[in-house]
Enzyme design. Structure first.
Site, PDB file in Angstrom:
ATOM      1  N   HIS A   1       0.826  -1.201   0.000  1.00 28.21           N
ATOM      2  CA  HIS A   1       0.000   0.000   0.000  1.00 28.21           C
ATOM      3  C   HIS A   1       0.863   1.256   0.000  1.00 28.21           C
ATOM      4  CE1 HIS A   1      -3.944  -1.711   0.183  1.00 28.21           C
ATOM      5  NE2 HIS A   1      -3.589  -2.512   1.147  1.00 28.21           N
TER       6      HIS A   1
ATOM      7  N   LYS B   1     -13.926   4.753   6.660  1.00 26.22           N
ATOM      8  CA  LYS B   1     -14.289   5.775   5.677  1.00 26.22           C
ATOM      9  C   LYS B   1     -15.805   5.853   5.521  1.00 26.22           C
ATOM     10  CE  LYS B   1     -13.286   6.718   0.795  1.00 26.22           C
ATOM     11  NZ  LYS B   1     -14.134   5.831  -0.001  1.00 26.22           N
TER      12      LYS B   1
END
Length: 1016
Positions: free
Chosen positions: A199, A662
């Site tokens: 990532h 999120k």
């Protein structure tokens, strides 16, 4: 220069001895840093940095009065001066990180020798004065105004130093009368897996990492010289000169990646940690465990050597990354095998030098002599070349044969990597790590039977048991709709169904998939007449089959389905696996484990129902059991041995922290994941299935990050049971695995937490009234979070303008795009990593705390005194609640609302300022509310008062991030004006190219990321 940057050290005279070591190290690098800047940039730059650093408060935050002065000063800088200032601060942060890591490693080096004296010393600590038998921390340098705080700091640190080690775990279990049988059962099934991912939150170049490692080596040499009796004064001075040269070379090295990294570049980066740290360090972990266990429970058996193992997504995770192709995954596996074979070859060469045992002076068992005769028949050229030299040295001759087989294996692997036909297929070689391991154990057995041992051989055996020939296990990951889209196209082409697969209901899909899975009839033709996307899905399963045939099943057993929302998502993967001969429906035996990844809140809430439906399917339940035959044997003889490629009756489920956060905010996300674990464990127990939870944690708190030890202890005890799997990604790799002792300490604390959480369950998770309160808090938090993120009409515009999200997407730090391939620039398409990264840059860190304050306020308003007492009790007694509050507290300490306001004021378009000010005030109000209630619950006067070491670390960086933030805003403003204006006569911003301005902005992103540490 310490007066410039180490301004938080006002209480210099009150530092305990170990803290003085840290302070001395900081002074050394700061002096060198200043010298480098003076030589490279001149005294004017040093004075500028001094002036900028003074424009923040003693607490290390921006102030309203000084912001205007900073802006005026920075706006006068030309682009070269601004870039140099940004680079200088970024270099400072990197050096500070190195110093803290070296200090932490030094603490770990003395851990085991000090632990007994520390425990005794703790008993003698009085309320008024503090003393200890600890060699480093035995006294304070002085007493006075700050002595109470520093004494408290020291006591807390002593507690923290002992926490999470094997040496303290087993005596603790003994004192609590935990039955040894339970401990042994848990140790026998202990399975800790750390999965490295690619990532894009680690933005430091490989080249810079090498220079950082050299700086660490030089600092350690300086430490050794300064502590060596009889050392010459010039030795330390010479080393400091070398250190100065190294930092100057670092200064002249570009921090930014020169090109967008390929997937194989990312593979190389991940393997760097194995090459430099883990491969040689990991055998020590088992030794630590074995030694500590024997000191308390000498009759218990230690775990297998690979109780802690490693996985990787690098080169195999294709979710949203079109660059990860089947061919790339094949090359990744070959590349990993290349690295591990080269290390084994070097180790065998070392053993040839060491094991010079002569038959004149030592007996040799018949089994070794028999193996030498077999080797002679297969490798006659080795015998002809070395038989005379080693005629009385059987171990050397044996290892020479082993070496040639390894070299042949390596040469064949290189041909496979290049997709060439190996020319040495008939040459003697090892087809698996097990064959190599058998040879090493043969040698070890012969040594042992003749009264000898060899530590290097034992280390090599441990390495082979852990890393095999594969180094790590590769996990395949793909998004759920890619499978359904592929099946839809395949079935439409074959005209199998009367209607499109996409038009079927979920019940119809499950019925058809279940029926199709029970037939051996092939569905997909050998030649693929489908679209590129569908062909890629099919080829992924075929390459997985090829990998297992070449490397063994262990190379890749796990197929993760991201955004898994229903039962058909799992069955689709199983059907595609059947087509690639990874699953035989007639006997229900497979070599692949399908792992659903539940990410959004809705998916987490549905996870229990989905897994129940899967366990109800006879075909799926038989697959988990290892086939129909195993189920029948178990019914006949429950204690019968089961033969299965996969671990029998083990279901892995992955939980996603990023997207749930999120989607619903920090508090709601953590609670939904907590609940999901409890419910999934109950379902698994109901169906007689063992559960392994795979935690998809990021580096930042907003993505599940934070101290792993506390996070594991906060999990529901029943959900661990000796097994855990955790992603390690981005900057976490650098902070945990750059130095050997830090890596070992991290692995030890994770393992200790797994054992402790499995054996010492608090029961607080099962108190229903507490759960009801948390449910209420989570719902309120989620509602407030979504009201801002998804319902505030100006929020998306606000986010895109006042954070560097677009500039972050242009950093050459990852082979994966920042957004999902929807073609939109909305929040749903934005990946969680750049979402968190952007808020970190602006010092808001919104995903890590927003909504918590309002939820707490509404709850406390109902019964202020009683509810506050209750929440404080939760914080003291409930590990889950303490973990949540502690994580929020840590991120709140890094927030700087004054700096965030500066981003809003300077980066908002004039016509948007009024509406953006309202959004910001909403955010700021929630921040202050959250901060105040967190302090009320913890009882702290300031954030992080309970962890002075972390408090010091945060404050040390906060002050220097302020001027770097001012520089970033200035460069972003100029860059965006340059983009939006074709010609602006007489304005300073037009003098620079977009490329220069972008480069400057990206350098500030690098610097702030280094300063904030947990960025994504």
């Amino acid at each position: 220069m310490s007066s410039l940057l180490y301004s938080v050290s006002h209480a210099a005279n009150y530092y305990p001895a170990s803290e003085l070591f840290l302070r001395r190290r900081l002074q050394i690098v700061e002096e060198l840093w200043e010298n480098v800047l003076r030589q490279e940039c001149g005294q004017k730059m040093v004075d500028l940095l001094r002036q900028l650093r003074d424009l923040c408060s003693p607490e290390g935050q921006a102030t309203n009065d000084q912001a205007a002065s900073a802006v005026k000063l920075i706006e006068q800088l030309n682009i070269n001066e601004a870039i140099r200032a940004a680079r200088a601060f970024a270099l400072y942060f990197q050096l500070i990180n190195i110093i803290e890591q070296e200090y932490e490693q030094k603490q770990q080096l003395t851990r085991y020798s000090e632990i007994e004296t520390e425990s005794k010393g703790a008993e003698t600590v009085s309320d008024s004065s503090y003393s200890s038998n600890d060699k480093e921390d035995d006294a304070f340098v002085n007493t006075g105004i700050g002595s109470d705080l520093l004494a408290k700091n020291w006591v807390n640190k002593m507690h923290n130093k002992q926490k999470g080690t094997f040496a303290t775990l087993f005596p603790h279990l003994y004192d609590l009368n935990v039955p040894p049988q339970q401990i042994q059962r848990l140790i026998s099934q202990l399975d800790v897996r750390l999965v490295f991912t690619a990532h894009p939150t680690e933005i430091v170049r490989h080249t810079i990492r090498d220079k950082q490692r050299q700086v660490v080596n030089l600092l350690q040499q300086i430490d050794a010289v300064e502590n060596r009796a009889g050392a010459y004064p010039w030795e330390s001075g010479e080393l400091r000169e070398k250190l100065l040269e190294e930092i100057r070379l670092w200064w002249r090295t570009d921090e930014l990646h020169q090109f967008k990294p390929t997937v194989l570049d990312e593979v190389d980066y991940a393997l760097h940690y194995f090459q430099e740290v883990l491969f040689d360090g990991i055998p020590q972990l088992h030794k630590r465990f074995k030694y500590a266990l024997s000191k308390t429970f000498d009759w218990l058996e230690p775990p297998r050597k690979n109780f802690c193992s490693f996985g990787s997504w690098v080169g195999s995770d294709r979710d949203g990354n079109p660059s990860v192709t089947p061919e790339i995954t094949w090359k990744t596996a070959c590349y990993q095998r290349k690295m591990v074979l080269e290390r084994y070859i070097q180790s065998v060469k070392t053993l040839i030098e060491l094991l010079s045992i002569s038959m004149h002076w030592s007996d040799v068992l018949p089994d070794l002599l028999e193996s030498l005769e077999l080797d002679q028949s297969q490798l006659s050229d080795i015998y002809d070349a070395l038989a005379l030299r080693y005629r009385q040295e059987p171990y050397r001759l044996k290892l020479a044969y082993v070496l040639r087989r390894l070299e042949n294996t390596r040469d064949r692997n290189l041909a496979l990597y290049k997709r060439e036909t190996p020319t040495n297929e008939d040459a003697p070689m090892y087809r698996s790590g097990a064959e190599f391991l058998a040879e090493l154990r043969l040698i070890q057995h012969n040594l042992s039977e003749t009264g000898l041992s060899c530590r290097e051989l034992e280390n090599l055996i441990c390495q082979v048991e852990i890393f095999d020939f594969n180094l790590t296990q590769l996990d395949i990951r793909q998004e759920s709709t890619r499978h359904s889209d592929a099946l839809n196209e395949i079935l439409e082409y074959l005209q199998v169904l009367p209607q499109a697969y996409d038009d079927l209901t979920e019940e119809q899909r499950v019925a058809w998939l279940t029926s199709e899975l029970q037939t051996r009839r092939p569905l997909i033709p050998a030649e693929l007449p489908f679209s590129e996307k569908t062909n890629d899905v099919i080829e992924t399963f075929r390459i997985l089959r090829s990998l297992q045939q070449e490397f063994g099943v262990n190379i890749c057993q796990t197929y993760i389905i991201s955004m898994c929302r229903q039962v058909s998502d799992v069955l689709e993967v199983l059907l595609l696996a059947k087509e690639a001969r990874l699953f035989d429906p007639a006997i229900a035996v497979g070599t692949i484990q399908v792992v659903p990844l539940f990410e959004t809140v809705e998916d987490l809430q549905r996870s229990r129902s989905i897994m129940r439906q899967l366990f109800e399917l006879p075909l799926y339940r038989a697959l988990l059991a290892g086939g129909y035959e195993n189920i029948q044997q178990r019914l006949a003889t429950p204690e019968s041995n089961q033969h299965s490629v996969l671990t029998p009756d083990l279901q892995e489920v992955m939980l996603g922290y990023s997207d749930s956060n999120k989607d619903s905010g920090f508090l709601s996300s953590n609670w939904e994941i907590h609940k999901a674990q409890k419910s999934l464990q109950k379902i698994a127990e109901e169906y007689g299935v063992d559960l392994r939870i795979f935690h998809g944690r990021g580096g930042s708190v907003g993505r599940g990050g934070g101290p792993a030890y506390e996070a594991i202890l906060a999990q529901p005890g029943h959900s661990i049971n000796g097994r855990i799997k955790i992603t390690e990604q981005g900057e976490v790799l650098a902070s945990k695995y750059s130095l050997v002792d830090l890596a070992l300490y991290n692995l030890e604390t994770v393992t200790t937490a797994v054992i402790q959480a499995s054996l010492l369950r608090t029961g607080f998770d099962d108190i229903e009234p507490w759960n009801e309160i948390m449910e209420e808090l989570a719902a309120r938090s989620r509602q407030h979070y979504r009201a801002l993120i998804y319902e505030q009409p100006d929020f998306i515009d606000f986010f895109n303008q006042v954070t560097p999200i677009e500039e972050i997407s242009q950093l050459q730090i990852s082979s994966r795009p920042a957004r999902r391939p929807s073609g939109k620039k909305d929040l749903s398409s934005l990946r969680a990593i750049p979402w968190v990264f952007s808020w970190t840059q602006t010092r808001v860190l919104l995903p890590s705390w927003y909504g918590v304050g309002t939820a707490l306020q509404e709850f406390l308003n109902e019964e202020p005194e009683e509810h506050l007492k209750l929440l404080r009790y939760f914080y003291m007694k409930w590990p889950f609640f303490k973990m949540v509050i502690s994580k929020a507290e840590m991120t709140l300490a890094k927030v700087d609302m004054q700096m965030a306001r500066h981003y809003v004021q300077e980066l908002s378009n004039p016509e948007d300022k009024e509406r953006f000010d309202k959004v910001f005030e909403q955010i700021a109000s929630e921040y202050y509310l959250t901060r105040d209630f967190v302090l009320k619950i913890t009882g702290h006067n300031r954030l992080l008062d309970g962890d002075p070491v972390l408090q010091r670390s945060v404050q040390l960086r906060n002050g220097t991030i302020v001027p770097l933030g001012f520089i970033q805003v200035s460069l972003l403003k100029r860059l965006r004006q340059a983009k939006n204006t074709t010609a602006t006569s007489g304005v300073i911003h037009s003098r620079y190219s977009k490329g220069e301005l972008l480069r400057g902005a990206l350098l500030t992103i690098n610097g702030i990321a280094a300063g904030m540490r947990n960025t994504g």
